[in-house]
Design a protein around this motif. Sequence first.
Motif, PDB file in Angstrom:
ATOM      1  N   CYS A   1      48.392 -12.817  50.167  1.00 55.73           N
ATOM      2  CA  CYS A   1      48.581 -12.718  51.613  1.00 55.73           C
ATOM      3  C   CYS A   1      48.452 -14.092  52.250  1.00 55.73           C
ATOM      4  CB  CYS A   1      47.567 -11.761  52.227  1.00 55.73           C
ATOM      5  SG  CYS A   1      47.782 -10.053  51.695  1.00 55.73           S
TER       6      CYS A   1
ATOM      7  N   VAL B   1      47.436  -5.087  43.315  1.00 52.13           N
ATOM      8  CA  VAL B   1      46.248  -5.739  43.880  1.00 52.13           C
ATOM      9  C   VAL B   1      46.709  -6.777  44.897  1.00 52.13           C
ATOM     10  CG1 VAL B   1      44.821  -5.380  41.824  1.00 52.13           C
ATOM     11  CG2 VAL B   1      46.137  -7.502  42.053  1.00 52.13           C
ATOM     12  N   ALA B   2      45.866  -7.013  45.894  1.00 45.83           N
ATOM     13  CA  ALA B   2      46.175  -8.001  46.934  1.00 45.83           C
ATOM     14  C   ALA B   2      45.023  -8.995  47.031  1.00 45.83           C
ATOM     15  CB  ALA B   2      46.393  -7.317  48.281  1.00 45.83           C
ATOM     16  N   MET B   3      45.371 -10.275  47.236  1.00 45.90           N
ATOM     17  CA  MET B   3      44.357 -11.321  47.235  1.00 45.90           C
ATOM     18  C   MET B   3      44.685 -12.388  48.273  1.00 45.90           C
ATOM     19  SD  MET B   3      43.622 -11.915  43.155  1.00 45.90           S
ATOM     20  CE  MET B   3      45.217 -12.639  42.828  1.00 45.90           C
TER      21      MET B   3
ATOM     22  N   SER C   1      42.222  -3.539  51.940  1.00 47.17           N
ATOM     23  CA  SER C   1      41.266  -3.219  50.874  1.00 47.17           C
ATOM     24  C   SER C   1      40.883  -1.747  50.846  1.00 47.17           C
ATOM     25  CB  SER C   1      40.010  -4.089  51.010  1.00 47.17           C
ATOM     26  OG  SER C   1      39.180  -3.658  52.079  1.00 47.17           O
TER      27      SER C   1
ATOM     28  N   GLY D   1      41.540  -5.173  46.373  1.00 51.28           N
ATOM     29  CA  GLY D   1      41.796  -6.499  46.938  1.00 51.28           C
ATOM     30  C   GLY D   1      40.538  -7.320  47.034  1.00 51.28           C
TER      31      GLY D   1
ATOM     32  N   HIS E   1      38.820 -10.940  49.249  1.00 56.01           N
ATOM     33  CA  HIS E   1      38.885 -11.863  50.377  1.00 56.01           C
ATOM     34  C   HIS E   1      37.724 -12.856  50.231  1.00 56.01           C
ATOM     35  CE1 HIS E   1      38.156 -13.005  54.676  1.00 56.01           C
ATOM     36  NE2 HIS E   1      39.453 -12.859  54.804  1.00 56.01           N
TER      37      HIS E   1
END
Length: 405
Positions: free
Chosen positions: A88, A156-158, A331, A336, A338
């Motif tokens: 992101c 997955v997001a990071m 999340s 994810g 942060h």
Amino acid sequence: MPAPSSDKALPAEKKAAQSRISAAADELVALSRSIHAEPELAFREHRSAEKVAVFLERSGFAVERGACDLPTALSATYGDGDLVVALCAEYDALPEIGHACGHNVIAASSVGAALALASVADELGLTVKLLGTPAEEDGGGKQIMLDRGAFDDVTVAMMAHPAPIDLTAPGGLSTKASGQIEIVYTGREAHASVAPHTGINALDAVTVAQVALGLLRQHMIPGGQLHGIVQEGGIRPNIVPARTKLAYYLRADTLADMHRLEERVRDCFAAGALASGATMEIRRTSPDYAEMRNEPWLADAFGANLTALGREAMPVPGEFRGGSTDMGNVSHALPGIHPVIGIDPAGFSMPHTPEFATAAATPTADKAVVDAATALAWTAIDLALDDTRRAGMLAVRRAGRSAAE
């Protein structure tokens, strides 16, 4: 959790990713500095989004500008593997004080991580997805993009957020749930000396409400916070104010607690209207932000990778247990992280200050771009190489999609 590795022990994929970032380091720093030099507010980040889009197009990504019908959002993809890793990129700034939250560092480091993962995507069965997510400071761009499907295929997001120092335990910055409201009181004008009795003072409503809020603070839910400003308070001292407007943020440790706090807060504002005779309107100015749920394994992996890069993470101090982000909303929908990375260890300037804006364009911030990009890429590689964790994350997403359907 993967153990910190010496350079000789690094898997070939990590070495390749690090080499790709090293080769592009000057360009990544230039991207960060360029975004910093032209700060743009929520949903108006046209130059910043275009800089990111051009960079990724040159690097072989398929880029969709205006993703999710948001003019300053973008979606850039590379590869076709089953493990879809989203990075992101935030790039909105704050009014008057510019990039005082370091979103230029976030954008450039996410671009760097995406670039590195693209270099090993075929070997690892990855799809790399860079999502340009506008309006984190005000507007909830990620929630809008969630609602419109941008994360539907993501495993997955990071992302990594700058802070004064490196903080990776427990998994990075602990953020609160938040809600943003605007309150408008409407009264009636009158001459403040000749006929004040004919007026309805909307500023009196503000005074009563703020006194009530002050008294509420003693009895708020643990972890609850209120902060607000008066945006309109009248025209002239000799005119009874007929309109006032306030902006307030409500925060709590969870979204459920924030909503419970909001019930009490609305009563305080209603008291102002009742006491003054003014009418009241309250409206949401942004989607609610949920508290951040850092996925434990990914968070630990990121911390280990920072250590492998020679950075020393510190325990999270009490004053960092605050702030809110729409990454929290992501999340709650999928795994994810942060985490945070330090950009000003000597000055210890705090985000949302002019000093932090200055720190976001310094050599330490430039190094943070490169190190955060590397740690994010290595974390995704750790996941891709761990068959058990990979299968588990994919299963979590399949279950999440089935539940949503």
